[in-house]
Design a protein around this motif. Structure first.
Motif, PDB file in Angstrom:
ATOM      1  N   MET A  93      15.372  -2.409  40.503  1.00  0.00           N
ATOM      2  CA  MET A  93      13.927  -2.591  40.925  1.00  0.00           C
ATOM      3  C   MET A  93      12.620  -2.423  39.767  1.00  0.00           C
ATOM      4  O   MET A  93      11.563  -2.815  39.968  1.00  0.00           O
ATOM      5  CB  MET A  93      13.654  -1.605  41.996  1.00  0.00           C
ATOM      6  CG  MET A  93      14.465  -1.803  43.439  1.00  0.00           C
ATOM      7  SD  MET A  93      13.934  -3.396  44.039  1.00  0.00           S
ATOM      8  CE  MET A  93      12.437  -3.303  44.434  1.00  0.00           C
ATOM      9  N   THR A  94      13.231  -2.095  38.425  1.00  0.00           N
ATOM     10  CA  THR A  94      12.264  -1.853  37.662  1.00  0.00           C
ATOM     11  C   THR A  94      12.250  -3.054  36.582  1.00  0.00           C
ATOM     12  O   THR A  94      11.419  -3.019  35.701  1.00  0.00           O
ATOM     13  CB  THR A  94      12.569  -0.535  36.705  1.00  0.00           C
ATOM     14  OG1 THR A  94      13.736  -0.623  36.078  1.00  0.00           O
ATOM     15  CG2 THR A  94      12.470   0.790  37.494  1.00  0.00           C
ATOM     16  N   GLN A  98      12.117  -7.939  39.577  1.00  0.00           N
ATOM     17  CA  GLN A  98      11.879  -7.330  40.825  1.00  0.00           C
ATOM     18  C   GLN A  98      10.192  -6.696  40.972  1.00  0.00           C
ATOM     19  O   GLN A  98       9.960  -6.165  42.079  1.00  0.00           O
ATOM     20  CB  GLN A  98      12.982  -6.346  41.026  1.00  0.00           C
ATOM     21  CG  GLN A  98      14.324  -6.857  41.920  1.00  0.00           C
ATOM     22  CD  GLN A  98      15.052  -7.619  40.883  1.00  0.00           C
ATOM     23  OE1 GLN A  98      15.043  -8.984  41.119  1.00  0.00           O
ATOM     24  NE2 GLN A  98      15.525  -7.282  39.717  1.00  0.00           N
ATOM     25  N   ARG A  99       9.665  -6.713  39.623  1.00  0.00           N
ATOM     26  CA  ARG A  99       8.405  -5.939  39.674  1.00  0.00           C
ATOM     27  C   ARG A  99       7.245  -6.371  40.819  1.00  0.00           C
ATOM     28  O   ARG A  99       6.931  -5.198  41.225  1.00  0.00           O
ATOM     29  CB  ARG A  99       7.752  -6.128  38.305  1.00  0.00           C
ATOM     30  CG  ARG A  99       6.871  -5.167  38.117  1.00  0.00           C
ATOM     31  CD  ARG A  99       7.331  -3.762  37.642  1.00  0.00           C
ATOM     32  NE  ARG A  99       6.191  -2.785  37.118  1.00  0.00           N
ATOM     33  CZ  ARG A  99       6.235  -1.582  37.635  1.00  0.00           C
ATOM     34  NH1 ARG A  99       6.896  -0.779  38.402  1.00  0.00           N
ATOM     35  NH2 ARG A  99       5.078  -0.967  37.341  1.00  0.00           N
ATOM     36  N   THR A 102       7.414  -6.122  47.003  1.00  0.00           N
ATOM     37  CA  THR A 102       6.700  -5.069  47.785  1.00  0.00           C
ATOM     38  C   THR A 102       7.676  -4.442  48.950  1.00  0.00           C
ATOM     39  O   THR A 102       7.387  -3.398  49.574  1.00  0.00           O
ATOM     40  CB  THR A 102       5.781  -5.668  48.723  1.00  0.00           C
ATOM     41  OG1 THR A 102       5.907  -6.698  49.436  1.00  0.00           O
ATOM     42  CG2 THR A 102       4.491  -6.339  47.843  1.00  0.00           C
ATOM     43  N   TRP A 126      11.296   7.166  47.453  1.00  0.00           N
ATOM     44  CA  TRP A 126      10.471   6.183  47.148  1.00  0.00           C
ATOM     45  C   TRP A 126       8.864   6.400  48.056  1.00  0.00           C
ATOM     46  O   TRP A 126       8.027   5.810  47.905  1.00  0.00           O
ATOM     47  CB  TRP A 126      10.744   5.009  47.276  1.00  0.00           C
ATOM     48  CG  TRP A 126      12.081   4.278  46.272  1.00  0.00           C
ATOM     49  CD1 TRP A 126      12.598   5.142  45.402  1.00  0.00           C
ATOM     50  CD2 TRP A 126      12.524   3.222  46.335  1.00  0.00           C
ATOM     51  NE1 TRP A 126      13.358   4.435  44.643  1.00  0.00           N
ATOM     52  CE2 TRP A 126      13.515   3.056  45.214  1.00  0.00           C
ATOM     53  CE3 TRP A 126      12.475   1.953  47.290  1.00  0.00           C
ATOM     54  CZ2 TRP A 126      14.371   2.217  45.040  1.00  0.00           C
ATOM     55  CZ3 TRP A 126      13.431   0.922  46.991  1.00  0.00           C
ATOM     56  CH2 TRP A 126      14.323   0.990  45.881  1.00  0.00           C
ATOM     57  N   HIS A 159       6.124   0.909  42.969  1.00  0.00           N
ATOM     58  CA  HIS A 159       7.115   0.951  41.847  1.00  0.00           C
ATOM     59  C   HIS A 159       6.896   2.180  40.801  1.00  0.00           C
ATOM     60  O   HIS A 159       7.838   2.422  40.022  1.00  0.00           O
ATOM     61  CB  HIS A 159       7.120  -0.492  40.950  1.00  0.00           C
ATOM     62  CG  HIS A 159       7.365  -1.785  41.613  1.00  0.00           C
ATOM     63  ND1 HIS A 159       8.725  -2.006  41.685  1.00  0.00           N
ATOM     64  CD2 HIS A 159       7.076  -2.456  42.550  1.00  0.00           C
ATOM     65  CE1 HIS A 159       9.134  -2.812  42.344  1.00  0.00           C
ATOM     66  NE2 HIS A 159       7.904  -3.401  42.908  1.00  0.00           N
ATOM     67  N   ASP A 160       5.582   2.629  40.687  1.00  0.00           N
ATOM     68  CA  ASP A 160       5.436   3.776  40.031  1.00  0.00           C
ATOM     69  C   ASP A 160       6.396   4.853  40.232  1.00  0.00           C
ATOM     70  O   ASP A 160       6.939   5.861  39.523  1.00  0.00           O
ATOM     71  CB  ASP A 160       3.916   4.063  39.734  1.00  0.00           C
ATOM     72  CG  ASP A 160       3.042   3.056  39.207  1.00  0.00           C
ATOM     73  OD1 ASP A 160       3.622   2.301  38.369  1.00  0.00           O
ATOM     74  OD2 ASP A 160       1.863   3.202  39.422  1.00  0.00           O
ATOM     75  N   ILE A 162       9.179   4.863  41.763  1.00  0.00           N
ATOM     76  CA  ILE A 162      10.529   4.448  41.353  1.00  0.00           C
ATOM     77  C   ILE A 162      11.049   4.949  40.039  1.00  0.00           C
ATOM     78  O   ILE A 162      12.006   5.574  39.620  1.00  0.00           O
ATOM     79  CB  ILE A 162      10.878   3.087  41.560  1.00  0.00           C
ATOM     80  CG1 ILE A 162      10.971   2.602  43.234  1.00  0.00           C
ATOM     81  CG2 ILE A 162      12.456   2.541  41.160  1.00  0.00           C
ATOM     82  CD1 ILE A 162      11.047   0.971  43.495  1.00  0.00           C
ATOM     83  N   HIS A 163       9.795   4.497  39.172  1.00  0.00           N
ATOM     84  CA  HIS A 163       9.961   4.984  37.654  1.00  0.00           C
ATOM     85  C   HIS A 163      10.054   6.223  37.383  1.00  0.00           C
ATOM     86  O   HIS A 163      10.635   6.983  36.779  1.00  0.00           O
ATOM     87  CB  HIS A 163       8.756   4.211  36.990  1.00  0.00           C
ATOM     88  CG  HIS A 163       8.737   2.939  36.421  1.00  0.00           C
ATOM     89  ND1 HIS A 163       9.754   2.482  35.285  1.00  0.00           N
ATOM     90  CD2 HIS A 163       8.189   1.892  37.106  1.00  0.00           C
ATOM     91  CE1 HIS A 163       9.633   1.292  35.196  1.00  0.00           C
ATOM     92  NE2 HIS A 163       9.072   0.681  36.248  1.00  0.00           N
TER      93      HIS A 163
END
Length: 167
Positions: A93-94, A98-99, A102, A126, A159-160, A162-163
Protein backbone atom coordinates in the motif's frame (compact mmCIF):
# COMPACT_ATOMS: atom_id res chain seq x y z
CA UNK A 1 12.81 -10.63 6.13
CA UNK A 2 13.23 -8.84 2.82
CA UNK A 3 10.30 -7.53 0.80
CA UNK A 4 10.68 -7.21 -2.94
CA UNK A 5 8.89 -6.98 -6.25
CA UNK A 6 8.49 -10.33 -8.02
CA UNK A 7 10.02 -11.28 -11.36
CA UNK A 8 8.90 -13.95 -13.82
CA UNK A 9 11.70 -16.18 -12.50
CA UNK A 10 9.77 -16.36 -9.19
CA UNK A 11 6.76 -17.99 -10.89
CA UNK A 12 7.55 -21.64 -10.06
CA UNK A 13 8.28 -20.89 -6.38
CA UNK A 14 5.09 -18.84 -6.08
CA UNK A 15 3.06 -21.65 -7.66
CA UNK A 16 4.57 -24.10 -5.14
CA UNK A 17 3.87 -21.77 -2.20
CA UNK A 18 0.23 -21.34 -3.20
CA UNK A 19 -0.15 -25.13 -3.56
CA UNK A 20 1.16 -25.50 0.02
CA UNK A 21 -1.42 -23.02 1.36
CA UNK A 22 -4.88 -24.57 1.20
CA UNK A 23 -7.63 -23.44 0.90
CA UNK A 24 -6.15 -21.00 -1.64
CA UNK A 25 -7.34 -21.51 -5.20
CA UNK A 26 -4.51 -22.71 -7.38
CA UNK A 27 -4.06 -20.40 -10.32
CA UNK A 28 -2.41 -21.73 -13.44
CA UNK A 29 1.38 -21.42 -13.63
CA UNK A 30 0.84 -19.04 -16.52
CA UNK A 31 -1.43 -16.83 -14.40
CA UNK A 32 1.25 -16.64 -11.70
CA UNK A 33 3.83 -15.69 -14.34
CA UNK A 34 1.56 -12.94 -15.67
CA UNK A 35 1.09 -11.59 -12.16
CA UNK A 36 4.87 -11.45 -11.70
CA UNK A 37 5.42 -9.83 -15.09
CA UNK A 38 2.39 -7.60 -15.80
CA UNK A 39 1.30 -6.79 -12.24
CA UNK A 40 4.67 -6.76 -10.46
CA UNK A 41 4.05 -3.30 -8.95
CA UNK A 42 0.90 -4.72 -7.34
CA UNK A 43 2.52 -7.88 -5.95
CA UNK A 44 5.09 -8.52 -3.25
CA UNK A 45 7.35 -11.32 -2.11
CA UNK A 46 8.67 -11.81 1.40
CA UNK A 47 11.99 -13.62 1.25
CA UNK A 48 14.28 -14.96 3.96
CA UNK A 49 17.69 -16.46 3.19
CA UNK A 50 16.75 -16.80 -0.49
CA UNK A 51 13.48 -18.64 0.24
CA UNK A 52 10.07 -17.19 -0.59
CA UNK A 53 8.12 -17.09 2.67
CA UNK A 54 5.19 -14.97 1.53
CA UNK A 55 3.34 -13.70 -1.52
CA UNK A 56 0.58 -11.17 -2.04
CA UNK A 57 -0.87 -10.54 -5.47
CA UNK A 58 -3.20 -7.74 -6.42
CA UNK A 59 -4.17 -5.16 -9.00
CA UNK A 60 -6.08 -1.93 -9.54
CA UNK A 61 -9.49 -2.90 -11.03
CA UNK A 62 -10.38 -0.86 -14.13
CA UNK A 63 -14.02 -0.85 -12.98
CA UNK A 64 -13.04 0.59 -9.56
CA UNK A 65 -9.89 2.69 -10.14
CA UNK A 66 -9.85 4.06 -6.58
CA UNK A 67 -9.46 0.55 -5.16
CA UNK A 68 -6.60 -1.88 -4.76
CA UNK A 69 -7.76 -5.50 -5.04
CA UNK A 70 -5.84 -8.09 -3.00
CA UNK A 71 -6.12 -11.25 -5.08
CA UNK A 72 -4.19 -13.77 -3.03
CA UNK A 73 -2.22 -13.92 0.21
CA UNK A 74 0.05 -16.90 0.84
CA UNK A 75 2.45 -17.41 3.75
CA UNK A 76 4.64 -20.48 4.20
CA UNK A 77 3.80 -22.56 7.29
CA UNK A 78 6.97 -21.49 9.12
CA UNK A 79 6.17 -17.82 8.51
CA UNK A 80 2.62 -17.85 9.89
CA UNK A 81 1.54 -16.18 13.10
CA UNK A 82 4.10 -13.37 12.85
CA UNK A 83 2.07 -10.69 11.08
CA UNK A 84 3.81 -11.30 7.77
CA UNK A 85 0.64 -11.00 5.67
CA UNK A 86 -0.20 -7.63 7.27
CA UNK A 87 3.34 -6.39 6.75
CA UNK A 88 3.34 -7.40 3.07
CA UNK A 89 0.01 -5.67 2.43
CA UNK A 90 1.22 -2.58 4.31
CA UNK A 91 4.36 -2.50 2.15
CA UNK A 92 2.27 -2.86 -1.01
CA UNK A 93 0.00 0.00 0.00
CA UNK A 94 2.99 2.35 0.34
CA UNK A 95 4.18 1.77 -3.22
CA UNK A 96 3.52 4.51 -5.80
CA UNK A 97 1.19 2.16 -7.74
CA UNK A 98 -1.21 2.02 -4.74
CA UNK A 99 -0.67 5.49 -3.30
CA UNK A 100 -3.87 6.89 -4.84
CA UNK A 101 -6.05 3.95 -3.74
CA UNK A 102 -8.77 5.06 -1.34
CA UNK A 103 -9.97 1.52 -0.60
CA UNK A 104 -8.56 -1.97 -0.29
CA UNK A 105 -10.88 -4.68 -1.56
CA UNK A 106 -10.69 -8.46 -1.60
CA UNK A 107 -12.94 -11.49 -1.71
CA UNK A 108 -13.03 -14.19 0.96
CA UNK A 109 -15.18 -17.26 1.50
CA UNK A 110 -17.35 -17.11 4.60
CA UNK A 111 -15.47 -19.85 6.44
CA UNK A 112 -11.92 -18.51 5.90
CA UNK A 113 -11.45 -17.20 9.43
CA UNK A 114 -7.72 -16.52 9.00
CA UNK A 115 -8.38 -14.16 6.08
CA UNK A 116 -11.27 -12.43 7.82
CA UNK A 117 -9.07 -11.89 10.89
CA UNK A 118 -6.32 -10.43 8.68
CA UNK A 119 -8.60 -7.94 6.93
CA UNK A 120 -10.45 -6.95 10.13
CA UNK A 121 -7.06 -6.26 11.75
CA UNK A 122 -5.91 -4.17 8.79
CA UNK A 123 -9.08 -2.09 8.93
CA UNK A 124 -8.69 -1.58 12.69
CA UNK A 125 -4.98 -0.71 12.44
CA UNK A 126 -5.63 1.74 9.62
CA UNK A 127 -8.61 3.33 11.40
CA UNK A 128 -10.87 2.44 8.47
CA UNK A 129 -14.28 0.85 8.17
CA UNK A 130 -14.77 -2.58 6.61
CA UNK A 131 -17.92 -3.52 4.72
CA UNK A 132 -18.83 -7.10 3.78
CA UNK A 133 -21.31 -8.39 1.22
CA UNK A 134 -21.75 -11.32 -1.14
CA UNK A 135 -20.10 -10.72 -4.53
CA UNK A 136 -19.91 -14.09 -6.31
CA UNK A 137 -22.50 -16.55 -5.07
CA UNK A 138 -22.20 -20.33 -4.94
CA UNK A 139 -25.04 -21.24 -7.31
CA UNK A 140 -25.40 -18.46 -9.90
CA UNK A 141 -21.69 -17.70 -10.27
CA UNK A 142 -19.91 -20.98 -9.43
CA UNK A 143 -22.61 -23.50 -10.45
CA UNK A 144 -22.37 -24.97 -6.95
CA UNK A 145 -18.68 -25.84 -7.34
CA UNK A 146 -17.25 -23.13 -5.05
CA UNK A 147 -18.41 -21.36 -1.90
CA UNK A 148 -19.75 -17.82 -2.08
CA UNK A 149 -17.02 -15.19 -2.21
CA UNK A 150 -17.75 -12.15 -0.04
CA UNK A 151 -16.37 -8.75 -0.93
CA UNK A 152 -14.52 -7.02 1.90
CA UNK A 153 -14.08 -3.28 1.30
CA UNK A 154 -11.79 -1.34 3.64
CA UNK A 155 -11.67 2.41 3.55
CA UNK A 156 -11.33 5.18 3.12
CA UNK A 157 -7.63 4.55 3.57
CA UNK A 158 -5.37 7.05 5.28
CA UNK A 159 -1.96 6.31 3.73
CA UNK A 160 -0.19 8.31 6.43
CA UNK A 161 -1.64 5.89 8.99
CA UNK A 162 -0.26 2.93 7.02
CA UNK A 163 3.20 4.56 6.92
CA UNK A 164 2.94 5.18 10.65
CA UNK A 165 2.06 1.53 11.36
CA UNK A 166 5.03 0.35 9.24
CA UNK A 167 7.46 2.59 11.14
Amino acid sequence: MEFRTPTAADGPAITALIAACPPLDRNSRYCNLLQCEHFADHCIIAEKAGRIMGWVSGYRPPSDPDAFFVWQVAVAAEGRGRGLASRMIGELMTRPAQRSATHLITTVTGDNEASWALFRALAKNWGAAMERGALFEREPHFAGAHDTEYLARIGPINHDKIHEKRG
